[in-house]
Design a protein around this motif. Sequence first.
Motif, PDB file in Angstrom:
ATOM      1  N   CYS A 147       0.816  -1.220   0.000  1.00  0.00           N
ATOM      2  CA  CYS A 147       0.000   0.000   0.000  1.00  0.00           C
ATOM      3  C   CYS A 147       0.851   1.271   0.000  1.00  0.00           C
ATOM      4  N   LEU A 152      -1.028   4.430  -1.347  1.00  0.00           N
ATOM      5  CA  LEU A 152      -2.352   4.246  -0.746  1.00  0.00           C
ATOM      6  C   LEU A 152      -2.303   4.443   0.761  1.00  0.00           C
ATOM      7  N   GLU A 289      -7.979 -12.008  -6.543  1.00  0.00           N
ATOM      8  CA  GLU A 289      -9.323 -11.570  -6.896  1.00  0.00           C
ATOM      9  C   GLU A 289     -10.259 -12.754  -7.126  1.00  0.00           C
ATOM     10  N   ASP A 305     -12.478  -3.587  -1.912  1.00  0.00           N
ATOM     11  CA  ASP A 305     -13.278  -2.694  -2.749  1.00  0.00           C
ATOM     12  C   ASP A 305     -13.229  -1.251  -2.229  1.00  0.00           C
ATOM     13  N   ASP A 306     -13.207  -1.107  -0.913  1.00  0.00           N
ATOM     14  CA  ASP A 306     -13.226   0.228  -0.304  1.00  0.00           C
ATOM     15  C   ASP A 306     -11.859   0.898  -0.267  1.00  0.00           C
ATOM     16  N   ASN A 307     -10.787   0.112  -0.333  1.00  0.00           N
ATOM     17  CA  ASN A 307      -9.456   0.656  -0.071  1.00  0.00           C
ATOM     18  C   ASN A 307      -8.462   0.571  -1.227  1.00  0.00           C
ATOM     19  N   VAL A 308      -8.655  -0.362  -2.144  1.00  0.00           N
ATOM     20  CA  VAL A 308      -7.668  -0.564  -3.212  1.00  0.00           C
ATOM     21  C   VAL A 308      -8.382  -0.502  -4.560  1.00  0.00           C
ATOM     22  N   PRO A 309      -8.331   0.630  -5.245  1.00  0.00           N
ATOM     23  CA  PRO A 309      -9.001   0.741  -6.538  1.00  0.00           C
ATOM     24  C   PRO A 309      -8.433  -0.246  -7.552  1.00  0.00           C
ATOM     25  N   PRO A 310      -9.259  -0.705  -8.477  1.00  0.00           N
ATOM     26  CA  PRO A 310      -8.802  -1.688  -9.468  1.00  0.00           C
ATOM     27  C   PRO A 310      -7.546  -1.253 -10.221  1.00  0.00           C
ATOM     28  N   GLU A 311      -7.406   0.032 -10.494  1.00  0.00           N
ATOM     29  CA  GLU A 311      -6.252   0.486 -11.280  1.00  0.00           C
ATOM     30  C   GLU A 311      -4.944   0.428 -10.489  1.00  0.00           C
ATOM     31  N   ARG A 313      -4.122  -2.314  -8.651  1.00  0.00           N
ATOM     32  CA  ARG A 313      -3.914  -3.733  -8.350  1.00  0.00           C
ATOM     33  C   ARG A 313      -3.013  -4.324  -9.433  1.00  0.00           C
TER      34      ARG A 313
END
Length: 321
Positions: A147, A152, A289, A305-311, A313
């Motif tokens: 992170c 993040l 995932e 979902d709340d903390n790590v946006p797909p872009e 990952r």
Amino acid sequence: MTPPAGAPAFLAQHGWSGAISPVAGDASFRRYFRVASEGRSAILMDAPPPHEDPRPFIAIAEWLRGRGFAAPAIHASDLDQGLVLLEDFGDVRLRETADAGEDAALPFYAAAIDLLVELRAHPAEGLEPYDRAVLHREAGLFVEWFCPAVGLEVDAEGYRAAWDAVFDHALTDEPVTVLRDYHAENLMLIGADKSLGLLDFQDALAGHPAYDLVSLLQDARRDVDPSVEEAMLQRYRAATGAGDDFMAAYHVLGAQRNAKIIGIFTRLWKRDGKPRYPTLCPRVWAYLERDLSQPVLAPVARWFDDNVPPELRGDPAALSA
């Protein structure tokens, strides 16, 4: 790689004077060399103290061999120098065999499943437990290393709480010996019959039998086709009678292991200067995932979902560039 200074004297003392050539290093401080002496060969492990302690490797190798599993024989050791002379299993790994053709590798994956079924029959002895505290510590490597590397700021307390809500599925009252790095690069094909030889088991713990299945079938270092994963899981379940509870454990441990590995691979890049490892993270994210899509992991999936946006990952080195 240059052999350790004490290697020639150690080898001469035990009747193995000869040519020393590098074989490999790994993600730890351990290094490996092949020793050729009078028409025979052996592997010299350099596990330098205080960074490494070869005693667990020796103890588990002897435990495995005593139960009929093909771990390397220990020819000699010098614990003060961290030198161990091992049986040479050659250079043929399941990794390259599988990469050459998935169909050709299926019998070896089946043999690897059968080995885990057999290992399950032997109670774990003398090993520390793979308990909730260890699971949390390992999962925490994700928020500790990945992170920050991608910029993040996340809810660390919520992360721990989410895992705590699912870890009951990953614990067992009947622990087995969990080798922990049971994957295609650590499974050697030895002898004329290409039976399986075991390596890299020094971190073994007493834990849930699903963990080593995850190591094998969600391999961080090579893609395992989902159809192979499914076929091998069916083989294991048919042999053991493992039911839905076992599959819940498989996916929880899969998610936990994959989150941990993403953290470890980021640390190997950031702290240890090993640039190969972050490039493996996209594969591990794909496994993670897939596990997070299982209902049993709903609390952890919500946190991601709340903390790590797909872009964000993927490869932490590329994402932070």
